[in-house]
Design a protein around this motif. Sequence first.
Motif, PDB file in Angstrom:
ATOM      1  N   LEU A 157      46.853  36.191  42.514  1.00  0.00           N
ATOM      2  CA  LEU A 157      46.792  35.163  41.476  1.00  0.00           C
ATOM      3  C   LEU A 157      45.416  35.239  40.823  1.00  0.00           C
ATOM      4  O   LEU A 157      44.410  35.185  41.517  1.00  0.00           O
ATOM      5  N   VAL A 158      45.392  35.384  39.505  1.00  0.00           N
ATOM      6  CA  VAL A 158      44.138  35.292  38.770  1.00  0.00           C
ATOM      7  C   VAL A 158      44.148  33.904  38.140  1.00  0.00           C
ATOM      8  O   VAL A 158      44.987  33.600  37.289  1.00  0.00           O
ATOM      9  N   GLN A 159      43.248  33.054  38.608  1.00  0.00           N
ATOM     10  CA  GLN A 159      43.225  31.658  38.187  1.00  0.00           C
ATOM     11  C   GLN A 159      42.794  31.551  36.722  1.00  0.00           C
ATOM     12  O   GLN A 159      41.781  32.092  36.322  1.00  0.00           O
ATOM     13  N   LEU A 160      43.609  30.865  35.949  1.00  0.00           N
ATOM     14  CA  LEU A 160      43.284  30.593  34.553  1.00  0.00           C
ATOM     15  C   LEU A 160      42.739  29.185  34.427  1.00  0.00           C
ATOM     16  O   LEU A 160      43.015  28.346  35.270  1.00  0.00           O
ATOM     17  N   PRO A 161      41.999  28.870  33.424  1.00  0.00           N
ATOM     18  CA  PRO A 161      41.617  29.734  32.318  1.00  0.00           C
ATOM     19  C   PRO A 161      40.460  30.638  32.703  1.00  0.00           C
ATOM     20  O   PRO A 161      39.651  30.313  33.567  1.00  0.00           O
ATOM     21  N   LEU A 162      40.411  31.779  32.032  1.00  0.00           N
ATOM     22  CA  LEU A 162      39.289  32.687  32.176  1.00  0.00           C
ATOM     23  C   LEU A 162      38.243  32.307  31.115  1.00  0.00           C
ATOM     24  O   LEU A 162      38.588  31.704  30.107  1.00  0.00           O
ATOM     25  N   PRO A 163      36.995  32.681  31.333  1.00  0.00           N
ATOM     26  CA  PRO A 163      35.960  32.372  30.330  1.00  0.00           C
ATOM     27  C   PRO A 163      36.331  32.991  28.967  1.00  0.00           C
ATOM     28  O   PRO A 163      37.045  33.989  28.891  1.00  0.00           O
ATOM     29  N   ASP A 164      35.817  32.398  27.895  1.00  0.00           N
ATOM     30  CA  ASP A 164      36.153  32.826  26.542  1.00  0.00           C
ATOM     31  C   ASP A 164      35.825  34.282  26.258  1.00  0.00           C
ATOM     32  O   ASP A 164      36.499  34.928  25.468  1.00  0.00           O
ATOM     33  N   HIS A 165      34.798  34.827  26.876  1.00  0.00           N
ATOM     34  CA  HIS A 165      34.390  36.196  26.574  1.00  0.00           C
ATOM     35  C   HIS A 165      35.311  37.258  27.200  1.00  0.00           C
ATOM     36  O   HIS A 165      35.183  38.436  26.922  1.00  0.00           O
TER      37      HIS A 165
END
Length: 166
Positions: A157-165
Amino acid sequence: MSEARTLMMGVAAGAAAAVGLHSIVAASMRREPEEPQSPRSPNGAIPKETTLETLPAAAPRPEAEKIDGKAIAATIRAEIKRDVASMIAAHGVAPGLAVVIVGERPDSATYVRMKKKAAAEVGFHSVSIEMPATASETEILDAVCRLNADAAVHGILVQLPLPDHV
Protein backbone atom coordinates in the motif's frame (compact mmCIF):
# COMPACT_ATOMS: atom_id res chain seq x y z
CA MET A 1 5.00 -17.62 -9.28
CA SER A 2 4.15 -20.46 -6.92
CA GLU A 3 0.55 -21.39 -6.18
CA ALA A 4 1.06 -20.60 -2.48
CA ARG A 5 2.44 -17.12 -3.28
CA THR A 6 -0.46 -16.42 -5.67
CA LEU A 7 -2.93 -17.52 -3.00
CA MET A 8 -1.25 -15.36 -0.36
CA MET A 9 -1.23 -12.35 -2.67
CA GLY A 10 -4.97 -12.75 -3.21
CA VAL A 11 -5.62 -13.10 0.52
CA ALA A 12 -3.36 -10.13 1.24
CA ALA A 13 -5.21 -7.95 -1.26
CA GLY A 14 -8.64 -9.00 0.01
CA ALA A 15 -7.63 -8.68 3.62
CA ALA A 16 -6.08 -5.28 3.04
CA ALA A 17 -9.52 -4.08 2.06
CA ALA A 18 -11.30 -6.02 4.80
CA VAL A 19 -9.11 -4.88 7.68
CA GLY A 20 -10.20 -1.30 7.00
CA LEU A 21 -13.87 -1.94 7.69
CA HIS A 22 -15.24 0.41 10.30
CA SER A 23 -18.96 0.39 9.75
CA ILE A 24 -21.32 -0.77 7.09
CA VAL A 25 -24.76 0.52 6.36
CA ALA A 26 -27.01 -1.48 4.08
CA ALA A 27 -30.55 -1.16 2.95
CA SER A 28 -32.68 -4.17 2.28
CA MET A 29 -35.76 -4.04 0.17
CA ARG A 30 -38.75 -5.41 2.04
CA ARG A 31 -41.11 -5.03 -0.89
CA GLU A 32 -40.90 -4.03 -4.50
CA PRO A 33 -41.92 -0.39 -5.03
CA GLU A 34 -44.90 0.10 -7.25
CA GLU A 35 -44.38 1.97 -10.49
CA PRO A 36 -46.17 5.31 -10.24
CA GLN A 37 -48.50 6.16 -13.10
CA SER A 38 -47.17 9.14 -15.01
CA PRO A 39 -49.58 12.03 -15.51
CA ARG A 40 -47.69 12.90 -18.70
CA SER A 41 -49.24 12.41 -22.07
CA PRO A 42 -47.47 10.28 -24.70
CA ASN A 43 -45.67 13.38 -26.02
CA GLY A 44 -44.24 14.08 -22.54
CA ALA A 45 -46.40 17.07 -21.65
CA ILE A 46 -48.25 17.25 -18.34
CA PRO A 47 -51.96 17.87 -19.00
CA LYS A 48 -53.24 21.26 -17.84
CA GLU A 49 -56.03 19.60 -15.83
CA THR A 50 -53.45 17.86 -13.62
CA THR A 51 -53.68 19.01 -10.01
CA LEU A 52 -52.06 17.88 -6.80
CA GLU A 53 -55.13 15.76 -6.11
CA THR A 54 -55.00 14.01 -9.48
CA LEU A 55 -51.31 13.12 -9.29
CA PRO A 56 -50.69 9.49 -8.43
CA ALA A 57 -49.34 8.71 -4.98
CA ALA A 58 -45.58 8.35 -4.76
CA ALA A 59 -44.22 4.83 -4.57
CA PRO A 60 -43.43 3.71 -1.03
CA ARG A 61 -39.81 4.15 -0.08
CA PRO A 62 -37.83 1.03 0.71
CA GLU A 63 -37.14 0.58 4.39
CA ALA A 64 -33.52 0.57 5.51
CA GLU A 65 -32.27 -2.00 7.93
CA LYS A 66 -29.54 -1.05 10.39
CA ILE A 67 -26.75 -3.53 10.74
CA ASP A 68 -23.86 -3.78 13.17
CA GLY A 69 -20.79 -2.85 11.12
CA LYS A 70 -18.39 -3.52 13.98
CA ALA A 71 -19.75 -7.03 14.43
CA ILE A 72 -19.54 -7.72 10.71
CA ALA A 73 -15.94 -6.42 10.60
CA ALA A 74 -15.06 -8.62 13.60
CA THR A 75 -16.53 -11.65 11.83
CA ILE A 76 -14.55 -10.91 8.66
CA ARG A 77 -11.35 -10.43 10.65
CA ALA A 78 -11.92 -13.71 12.50
CA GLU A 79 -12.36 -15.51 9.16
CA ILE A 80 -9.18 -13.93 7.79
CA LYS A 81 -7.29 -14.85 10.96
CA ARG A 82 -8.44 -18.46 10.59
CA ASP A 83 -7.42 -18.51 6.91
CA VAL A 84 -4.02 -17.02 7.74
CA ALA A 85 -3.43 -19.68 10.39
CA SER A 86 -4.30 -22.36 7.82
CA MET A 87 -1.88 -20.83 5.31
CA ILE A 88 0.89 -20.70 7.89
CA ALA A 89 0.25 -24.33 8.82
CA ALA A 90 0.15 -25.46 5.18
CA HIS A 91 2.92 -23.29 3.69
CA GLY A 92 4.91 -21.92 6.62
CA VAL A 93 4.43 -18.33 5.47
CA ALA A 94 2.14 -15.56 6.67
CA PRO A 95 0.74 -13.04 4.18
CA GLY A 96 2.86 -9.90 4.18
CA LEU A 97 1.48 -6.40 3.86
CA ALA A 98 3.80 -3.43 3.34
CA VAL A 99 2.94 0.25 3.66
CA VAL A 100 4.92 3.15 2.22
CA ILE A 101 4.11 6.52 3.75
CA VAL A 102 5.67 9.73 2.45
CA GLY A 103 5.57 12.80 4.66
CA GLU A 104 4.18 13.35 8.14
CA ARG A 105 0.47 13.99 7.70
CA PRO A 106 -1.25 13.11 10.99
CA ASP A 107 -4.33 11.69 9.23
CA SER A 108 -2.20 9.45 7.02
CA ALA A 109 -0.12 8.33 10.00
CA THR A 110 -3.30 7.40 11.88
CA TYR A 111 -4.64 5.45 8.90
CA VAL A 112 -1.34 3.55 8.51
CA ARG A 113 -1.22 2.82 12.24
CA MET A 114 -4.76 1.35 12.04
CA LYS A 115 -3.77 -0.81 9.04
CA LYS A 116 -0.71 -2.14 10.88
CA LYS A 117 -2.80 -2.92 13.97
CA ALA A 118 -5.46 -4.70 11.90
CA ALA A 119 -2.80 -6.65 10.00
CA ALA A 120 -1.23 -7.78 13.28
CA GLU A 121 -4.64 -8.86 14.63
CA VAL A 122 -5.14 -11.28 11.73
CA GLY A 123 -1.57 -12.61 11.76
CA PHE A 124 -0.06 -10.78 8.80
CA HIS A 125 3.62 -10.00 8.50
CA SER A 126 3.70 -6.19 8.40
CA VAL A 127 6.36 -3.88 6.96
CA SER A 128 6.33 -0.09 7.07
CA ILE A 129 8.59 2.31 5.20
CA GLU A 130 8.40 5.93 6.32
CA MET A 131 9.92 8.48 3.97
CA PRO A 132 10.36 12.23 4.36
CA ALA A 133 8.05 14.60 2.48
CA THR A 134 11.08 15.60 0.40
CA ALA A 135 11.50 12.08 -1.03
CA SER A 136 11.68 12.07 -4.81
CA GLU A 137 9.50 9.95 -7.08
CA THR A 138 12.57 7.84 -7.86
CA GLU A 139 13.21 7.21 -4.14
CA ILE A 140 9.59 6.18 -3.60
CA LEU A 141 9.65 3.86 -6.62
CA ASP A 142 12.92 2.34 -5.39
CA ALA A 143 11.28 1.59 -2.02
CA VAL A 144 8.33 -0.07 -3.78
CA CYS A 145 10.73 -2.11 -5.96
CA ARG A 146 12.64 -3.30 -2.86
CA LEU A 147 9.36 -4.36 -1.25
CA ASN A 148 8.25 -6.06 -4.46
CA ALA A 149 11.46 -8.13 -4.40
CA ASP A 150 10.88 -9.18 -0.76
CA ALA A 151 9.39 -12.69 -0.74
CA ALA A 152 7.74 -11.97 2.63
CA VAL A 153 5.67 -9.13 1.14
CA HIS A 154 2.54 -10.02 -0.83
CA GLY A 155 0.78 -6.67 -0.94
CA ILE A 156 2.02 -3.08 -0.97
CA LEU A 157 0.00 0.00 0.00
CA VAL A 158 1.37 3.40 -0.96
CA GLN A 159 -0.42 5.82 1.35
CA LEU A 160 -2.01 8.77 -0.40
CA PRO A 161 -1.88 11.66 -0.74
CA LEU A 162 1.67 11.93 -1.95
CA PRO A 163 3.46 15.30 -1.80
CA ASP A 164 2.71 17.67 -4.70
CA HIS A 165 6.16 17.32 -6.26
CA VAL A 166 5.66 13.57 -6.85
